[in-house]
Design a protein around this motif. Structure first.
Motif, short mmCIF file in Angstrom:
data_model
loop_
_atom_site.label_atom_id
_atom_site.label_comp_id
_atom_site.label_asym_id
_atom_site.label_seq_id
_atom_site.Cartn_x
_atom_site.Cartn_y
_atom_site.Cartn_z
N THR A 160 -19.62 -14.77 -3.75
CA THR A 160 -19.16 -15.93 -3.63
C THR A 160 -17.62 -15.81 -4.40
OG1 THR A 160 -21.41 -16.94 -4.15
CG2 THR A 160 -19.13 -18.26 -5.13
N TRP A 161 -17.43 -15.10 -5.29
CA TRP A 161 -16.16 -14.90 -6.04
C TRP A 161 -15.28 -14.32 -4.92
CZ3 TRP A 161 -14.30 -17.55 -9.52
CH2 TRP A 161 -15.11 -18.32 -10.42
N GLY A 162 -15.70 -13.28 -4.02
CA GLY A 162 -15.02 -12.56 -3.12
C GLY A 162 -14.50 -13.82 -2.20
N HIS A 163 -15.14 -14.59 -1.51
CA HIS A 163 -14.98 -15.39 -0.49
C HIS A 163 -13.92 -16.51 -1.06
CE1 HIS A 163 -18.06 -13.34 1.98
NE2 HIS A 163 -17.45 -13.86 3.23
N LEU A 164 -14.28 -16.87 -2.15
CA LEU A 164 -13.18 -17.85 -2.93
C LEU A 164 -11.83 -17.21 -2.93
CD1 LEU A 164 -15.28 -19.16 -5.85
CD2 LEU A 164 -14.35 -20.51 -3.69
N LEU A 165 -11.72 -15.81 -3.24
CA LEU A 165 -10.30 -15.28 -3.05
C LEU A 165 -9.86 -15.19 -1.73
CD1 LEU A 165 -11.27 -12.21 -5.47
CD2 LEU A 165 -9.81 -13.88 -6.04
N PHE A 166 -10.89 -14.90 -0.82
CA PHE A 166 -10.49 -15.02 0.59
C PHE A 166 -9.97 -16.40 1.08
CE2 PHE A 166 -11.77 -14.37 5.17
CZ PHE A 166 -10.79 -13.92 5.49
N LEU A 167 -10.69 -17.23 0.73
CA LEU A 167 -10.21 -18.80 0.97
C LEU A 167 -8.54 -19.12 0.56
CD1 LEU A 167 -10.80 -21.60 2.37
CD2 LEU A 167 -12.24 -21.98 0.21
N GLY A 168 -8.73 -18.71 -0.86
CA GLY A 168 -7.15 -18.66 -1.50
C GLY A 168 -6.20 -18.29 -0.74
N SER A 169 -6.39 -17.03 -0.13
CA SER A 169 -5.66 -15.89 0.70
C SER A 169 -5.12 -16.82 2.06
CB SER A 169 -6.11 -14.80 0.90
OG SER A 169 -5.39 -14.23 1.81
N LEU A 170 -6.34 -17.23 2.56
CA LEU A 170 -5.95 -18.07 3.77
C LEU A 170 -5.16 -19.40 3.97
CD1 LEU A 170 -9.58 -17.76 5.59
CD2 LEU A 170 -7.48 -16.27 5.92
#
Length: 211
Positions: free
Chosen positions: A36-46
């Motif tokens: 979950t935290w990893g994909h939140l970081l990824f979403l922020g990056s995008l």
């Protein structure tokens, strides 16, 4: 804010890659807090890559002397392609977050991922599958166009698309290389964090002196 995004977008992508490696130490990825935290970081990056695309478009349209109509139209079309791909990429991140929060184990995660494969059902699933590639192609095309039309900075400008290609190739070849690929993209975008002079605008015509 735009110059900040040129740093933070690849930095968050790199952080996601590190979290993903940590999550995969047991041989599987998610569900769980790391997923979950990893994909939140990824979403922020995008989301920040949206500012990167907009910043590149502005550099080509307004910041490069001699950028004619054809170049501006080309930049607009390429930006639209990159933006479309980015939207589909953002959808991937959101679906992965939702699936990770709902799934109790890896098997249920796979089942839920299949269920959400074409959701929202406004585009064919094939478009969702290949959509993120348009983001990569569009970003690369903007960097190539900037390199061609930038006077006096050819070596630096030409290196950016090369680094981005290497980064995307690394990520595509093996997702475990995501931190390295993100680092290469970060290096490619660093030159755009510096101030670039805007193209001079023609002066307003002076009113004729009164007789």
């Amino acid at each position: 804010m735009t110059r900040f995004a040129f740093h933070l977008a690849p930095a968050l992508m790199l952080a996601y890659g590190v979290v993903r490696l940590i999550d995969g130490r047991d041989g599987s990825h998610g569900p769980g807090p790391a997923w979950t935290w990893g994909h939140l970081l990824f979403l922020g990056s995008l989301l920040l890559y949206g500012a990167v695309i907009a910043g590149l478009y502005r550099r080509i349209r307004h910041g490069v002397p001699g950028a004619g109509t054809a170049r501006r139209v080309t930049a607009g079309a390429v930006t639209a392609v990159a933006a479309f791909g980015l939207i589909t990429f953002i959808r991937v991140a959101i679906v992965d977050i939702v699936v990770g929060l709902q799934a109790a184990d890896g098997a249920e995660k796979s089942t839920l991922a299949d269920r959400y494969a074409d959701d929202p059902a406004v585009l064919p699933q094939a478009i969702y599958d290949i959509g993120p590639a348009f983001f990569m192609i569009g970003l690369l095309a903007l960097l190539v166009q900037f390199a061609f039309i930038t006077p006096g900075r050819k070596p630096v400008a030409a290196l950016s698309p090369v680094l981005v290609v290497l980064g995307f190739v690394a990520i595509t070849a093996n997702l475990d290389l995501l931190p390295a690929g993100a680092a290469l993209i970060w290096l490619a975008l660093i030159p755009f964090t510096r101030n670039h002079p805007e193209a001079p605008r023609p002066a307003d015509p002076q009113p004729a002196a009164a007789l």
